[in-house]
Design a protein around this motif. Structure first.
Motif, PDB file in Angstrom:
ATOM      1  N   LEU A  31      28.724  24.148 166.435  1.00  0.00           N
ATOM      2  CA  LEU A  31      28.941  25.552 166.734  1.00  0.00           C
ATOM      3  C   LEU A  31      27.644  26.336 166.596  1.00  0.00           C
ATOM      4  CD1 LEU A  31      31.868  24.438 166.270  1.00  0.00           C
ATOM      5  CD2 LEU A  31      32.467  26.740 165.582  1.00  0.00           C
ATOM      6  N   HIS A  32      26.645  25.738 165.914  1.00  0.00           N
ATOM      7  CA  HIS A  32      25.328  26.367 165.896  1.00  0.00           C
ATOM      8  C   HIS A  32      24.504  25.920 167.106  1.00  0.00           C
ATOM      9  CE1 HIS A  32      23.614  22.794 163.542  1.00  0.00           C
ATOM     10  NE2 HIS A  32      24.903  22.663 163.401  1.00  0.00           N
ATOM     11  N   GLU A  33      25.200  25.695 168.234  1.00  0.00           N
ATOM     12  CA  GLU A  33      24.616  25.589 169.571  1.00  0.00           C
ATOM     13  C   GLU A  33      25.444  26.416 170.560  1.00  0.00           C
ATOM     14  OE1 GLU A  33      24.606  21.462 170.599  1.00  0.00           O
ATOM     15  OE2 GLU A  33      23.047  20.938 169.167  1.00  0.00           O
ATOM     16  N   MET A  34      26.441  27.133 170.038  1.00  0.00           N
ATOM     17  CA  MET A  34      27.503  27.673 170.882  1.00  0.00           C
ATOM     18  C   MET A  34      26.994  28.648 171.944  1.00  0.00           C
ATOM     19  SD  MET A  34      31.119  29.477 169.825  1.00  0.00           S
ATOM     20  CE  MET A  34      30.883  28.976 168.139  1.00  0.00           C
ATOM     21  N   SER A  35      25.969  29.429 171.658  1.00  0.00           N
ATOM     22  CA  SER A  35      25.530  30.412 172.648  1.00  0.00           C
ATOM     23  C   SER A  35      24.875  29.758 173.845  1.00  0.00           C
ATOM     24  CB  SER A  35      24.572  31.419 172.007  1.00  0.00           C
ATOM     25  OG  SER A  35      23.320  30.838 171.715  1.00  0.00           O
ATOM     26  N   TRP A  36      24.457  28.512 173.698  1.00  0.00           N
ATOM     27  CA  TRP A  36      23.846  27.816 174.837  1.00  0.00           C
ATOM     28  C   TRP A  36      24.901  27.366 175.850  1.00  0.00           C
ATOM     29  CZ3 TRP A  36      20.835  24.404 170.884  1.00  0.00           C
ATOM     30  CH2 TRP A  36      19.864  25.183 170.266  1.00  0.00           C
ATOM     31  N   PHE A  37      26.147  27.163 175.400  1.00  0.00           N
ATOM     32  CA  PHE A  37      27.180  26.691 176.330  1.00  0.00           C
ATOM     33  C   PHE A  37      27.346  27.637 177.522  1.00  0.00           C
ATOM     34  CE2 PHE A  37      29.611  24.759 172.438  1.00  0.00           C
ATOM     35  CZ  PHE A  37      28.577  23.870 172.229  1.00  0.00           C
ATOM     36  N   PRO A  38      27.608  28.927 177.312  1.00  0.00           N
ATOM     37  CA  PRO A  38      27.768  29.813 178.465  1.00  0.00           C
ATOM     38  C   PRO A  38      26.468  30.063 179.216  1.00  0.00           C
ATOM     39  CG  PRO A  38      27.931  31.070 176.436  1.00  0.00           C
ATOM     40  CD  PRO A  38      27.925  29.629 176.044  1.00  0.00           C
ATOM     41  N   GLN A  39      25.333  30.039 178.512  1.00  0.00           N
ATOM     42  CA  GLN A  39      24.079  30.198 179.243  1.00  0.00           C
ATOM     43  C   GLN A  39      23.905  29.068 180.254  1.00  0.00           C
ATOM     44  OE1 GLN A  39      20.501  31.684 177.012  1.00  0.00           O
ATOM     45  NE2 GLN A  39      21.843  31.424 175.244  1.00  0.00           N
ATOM     46  N   ILE A  40      24.231  27.860 179.847  1.00  0.00           N
ATOM     47  CA  ILE A  40      24.135  26.719 180.753  1.00  0.00           C
ATOM     48  C   ILE A  40      25.099  26.876 181.919  1.00  0.00           C
ATOM     49  CG2 ILE A  40      24.695  24.261 180.922  1.00  0.00           C
ATOM     50  CD1 ILE A  40      23.417  23.992 178.080  1.00  0.00           C
ATOM     51  N   GLN A  41      26.316  27.372 181.657  1.00  0.00           N
ATOM     52  CA  GLN A  41      27.266  27.558 182.749  1.00  0.00           C
ATOM     53  C   GLN A  41      26.816  28.663 183.705  1.00  0.00           C
ATOM     54  OE1 GLN A  41      29.463  25.237 183.291  1.00  0.00           O
ATOM     55  NE2 GLN A  41      28.690  24.327 181.408  1.00  0.00           N
ATOM     56  N   GLY A  42      25.820  29.451 183.297  1.00  0.00           N
ATOM     57  CA  GLY A  42      25.222  30.422 184.198  1.00  0.00           C
ATOM     58  C   GLY A  42      24.406  29.798 185.313  1.00  0.00           C
ATOM     59  N   LEU A  43      24.279  28.471 185.313  1.00  0.00           N
ATOM     60  CA  LEU A  43      23.584  27.772 186.399  1.00  0.00           C
ATOM     61  C   LEU A  43      24.405  27.720 187.676  1.00  0.00           C
ATOM     62  CD1 LEU A  43      22.194  24.592 184.553  1.00  0.00           C
ATOM     63  CD2 LEU A  43      20.796  26.272 185.793  1.00  0.00           C
ATOM     64  N   TYR A  44      25.738  27.812 187.573  1.00  0.00           N
ATOM     65  CA  TYR A  44      26.604  27.308 188.630  1.00  0.00           C
ATOM     66  C   TYR A  44      27.237  28.423 189.456  1.00  0.00           C
ATOM     67  CZ  TYR A  44      25.931  23.214 185.752  1.00  0.00           C
ATOM     68  OH  TYR A  44      25.360  22.197 185.031  1.00  0.00           O
ATOM     69  N   ALA A  45      27.403  28.135 190.734  1.00  0.00           N
ATOM     70  CA  ALA A  45      27.961  29.090 191.693  1.00  0.00           C
ATOM     71  C   ALA A  45      29.454  28.847 191.865  1.00  0.00           C
ATOM     72  CB  ALA A  45      27.240  28.971 193.033  1.00  0.00           C
ATOM     73  N   THR A  46      30.197  28.909 190.790  1.00  0.00           N
ATOM     74  CA  THR A  46      31.639  28.721 190.891  1.00  0.00           C
ATOM     75  C   THR A  46      32.254  29.864 191.694  1.00  0.00           C
ATOM     76  OG1 THR A  46      31.838  29.810 188.755  1.00  0.00           O
ATOM     77  CG2 THR A  46      31.897  27.422 188.759  1.00  0.00           C
ATOM     78  N   PRO A  47      33.356  29.576 192.426  1.00  0.00           N
ATOM     79  CA  PRO A  47      33.939  30.621 193.273  1.00  0.00           C
ATOM     80  C   PRO A  47      34.503  31.794 192.501  1.00  0.00           C
ATOM     81  CG  PRO A  47      35.346  28.671 193.198  1.00  0.00           C
ATOM     82  CD  PRO A  47      34.051  28.287 192.555  1.00  0.00           C
ATOM     83  N   SER A  48      34.917  31.572 191.255  1.00  0.00           N
ATOM     84  CA  SER A  48      35.405  32.667 190.428  1.00  0.00           C
ATOM     85  C   SER A  48      35.436  32.191 188.989  1.00  0.00           C
ATOM     86  CB  SER A  48      36.813  33.099 190.856  1.00  0.00           C
ATOM     87  OG  SER A  48      37.770  32.166 190.414  1.00  0.00           O
ATOM     88  N   ALA A  49      35.608  33.154 188.078  1.00  0.00           N
ATOM     89  CA  ALA A  49      35.680  32.799 186.663  1.00  0.00           C
ATOM     90  C   ALA A  49      37.028  32.194 186.295  1.00  0.00           C
ATOM     91  CB  ALA A  49      35.424  34.036 185.802  1.00  0.00           C
ATOM     92  N   ALA A  50      37.994  32.274 187.204  1.00  0.00           N
ATOM     93  CA  ALA A  50      39.352  31.817 186.899  1.00  0.00           C
ATOM     94  C   ALA A  50      39.529  30.326 187.117  1.00  0.00           C
ATOM     95  CB  ALA A  50      40.366  32.584 187.744  1.00  0.00           C
TER      96      ALA A  50
END
Length: 534
Positions: free
Chosen positions: A113-132
């Protein structure tokens, strides 16, 4: 990672005996270590309602469902270098590894959990069609679970999740990591419902930082579980076999970032009074950080100030790069540029000392060799676990005393972009992806230094628990090279793009919609009209 990985003791004893509480950064009597005795002053968190204690087994079920014809995490980057694009896409695909809980330190080991803020930053790489759908929806489910169960009544966040049980350690940097994870996920998704769900837990974690760790009185947080003293063998942050503690510069830089994020999140919720409160606290924390941790003679920030008031100057790089991050606001532009010049001089000194080329030392070491003793180098052994006996840490260039973890290479790229060197950041990214083509980063860390005195060729990648947060290299490098910074207001253009990206385009999710950044005529342009093709 390290000897603590399988330690399920929820109530470690952080206190050395008085005989071991030396107040100096040097070891006055290394042969007289006393065993740590006496009761712990750190009680186990008291569970309330849905909260659980460390060691409690918990079964979680979730699904990652692909819509017909849609990839879960499409990576869409186009530059003039097709080979670079292909390598980046392979890296983005292979290392986006989802396990039965969440990716992180390794799909096969503990989730830190002391890496947790990197998880969403990494998902900022991707062009998903929506957050849902896809990765963002699955990540939201995981972050909600941590908000429900990992944050205790006093705001302390469990340090790790190992398949079925949370772990407590002496580590505390997972607390600001939690706050920053919520922030970066909302930056990606714009999901106000998610923010309302996790906001009470986020405020508890914030209160732990401000009140529980003494920021209200001092301006900086002091670790309640690790005091930074010689031979203490208690770590306060991700570097879990280095005796960071007391006023830990790495943890405090992350808390300063978290205070800024809290102000943005409160404003995003429409709470202007709360936004003003967190903004004022952020300003106070920035002033305290610069007053107490800046080392003017070295031109960098110290590593920690122990409970006896002694500071350490091994020049770990994490806090340097975090202080340059615009979210922290710690270092202004002039100071940031000066810090990078100092870091470059220290890099050159390390290469000369150990006869290494830029190609040999292509990644970012944990720290820059600042001291040398008769039988050790880098971090003094009394400031490491086991007096430097673990992972050859008595000698610089080994494990958390000078080896490379990829996430930090990403942090360096981000800092260079912020300080006005997007070309240098992109050159680092190119060198790094060149290495991926030959080694696939299949290991925990990279040893650029072979032998106790670096006299041998580099052994390369070490240890089998692959750290998937290496993708911080890609997301940080691309943001630095394109000259952008996503926030809760917009995708900010914070500087010029790298010259090599002329004609390039990158698509990713921001505030729940797919955006395109393009480089044309030496300028970065943001297109919010959606991602129509690639």
């Amino acid at each position: 990672r390290g000897p603590q990985e399988h330690d399920l003791n929820p109530n470690p004893n952080p206190n050395p005996s008085p005989n071991d509480a030396r107040g100096s950064g040097s070891d006055p009597n290394p042969q007289s270590r006393k065993p740590r005795t006496g009761p712990s002053s750190w009680p186990a968190p008291t569970p309330t309602g849905a909260l659980v204690q460390a060691g409690t087994r918990q079964l979680v079920t979730w699904q990652l469902i692909a819509a017909a014809g849609e990839p879960l995490a499409p990576f869409r980057l186009r530059t003039r270098d097709m080979a670079f694009d292909g390598t980046a896409a392979t890296f983005a695909g292979v290392f986006n590894m989802w396990a039965g809980n969440i990716f992180g330190n390794s799909p096969a080991s503990a989730v830190c959990l002391h890496e947790m803020s990197w998880f969403p930053q990494i998902q900022g790489l991707y062009a998903t069609p929506s957050a849902a759908r896809g990765v963002h929806a699955a990540l939201a489910s995981e972050l909600r679970r941590f908000a429900r169960h990992a944050v205790q009544a006093n705001g302390f966040v469990h340090a790790r999740w190992q398949q079925f049980a949370y772990q407590d350690l002496t580590i505390n940097d997972q607390v600001p990591h939690f706050i920053l994870a919520m922030y970066h996920h909302v930056v990606n998704t714009g999901d106000r419902g998610f923010l309302e769900d996790v906001w009470p837990a986020t405020l508890r974690a914030a209160a732990y930082c401000w009140d529980g760790m003494g920021m209200a009185s001092n301006g900086l947080a002091s670790s309640p579980t690790a005091h930074g003293l010689p031979h203490e063998d208690h770590a306060n942050n991700w570097y879990d076999i280095i005796n960071f503690g007391g006023k830990d510069a790495i943890m405090n830089a992350m808390i300063v970032q978290a205070l800024s994020a809290l102000s943005e999140l409160a404003e995003f919720r429409g709470d202007l009074q709360g936004a003003a409160l967190w903004r004022a606290r952020h300003i106070r924390a920035v002033a305290a950080y610069n007053t107490q941790l800046w080392n003017a003679s070295a031109g960098l920030y110290s590593d920690w100030i122990d409970a006896a008031g002694q500071r350490r100057n091994y020049f770990y790089l994490w806090q340097q790069f975090s202080s340059i991050d615009p979210l922290s606001g710690i270092a202004n532009a002039t100071r940031a540029q000066g810090m990078l010049r100092t870091i470059d001089r220290l890099y050159a000194a390390v290469r000369r000392r150990y006869n290494k080329t830029l190609d040999d030392l292509w990644c970012t070491p944990t720290n820059l060799d600042a001291v040398r003793g008769p039988d050790w180098s880098g971090v003094a052994p009394w400031d490491t676990y086991g007096n430097g006996s673990l992972q050859s840490q008595r000698w610089y260039g080994h494990y958390e005393n000078g080896c490379c973890f990829l996430f930090q290479t990403g942090l360096e790229m981000a800092a260079r972009g912020t300080a006005g060197d997007p070309d240098g950041a992109f050159a680092m990214l190119q060198r790094t992806l060149g290495r991926f083509n030959t080694a696939r980063f299949w290991g925990q860390h990279y040893d650029w230094c072979g032998g106790l005195h670096c006299q041998d060729p580099a052994p390369g990648w070490r240890d089998p628990d692959v750290i998937t947060d290496g993708l911080m290299v890609l997301v940080s490098g691309l943001r630095a090279a394109f000259g952008i910074r996503p926030t809760l207001q917009k995708v900010e253009v914070v500087g010029r793009p790298a010259q090599a990206l002329e004609g390039a385009a990158w698509q990713f999710l921001h505030l729940g919609r797919c955006v395109t950044v393009r480089v044309e005529g030496g300028h970065t342009h943001i297109d919010y009209s959606g991602c129509h093709g690639h």
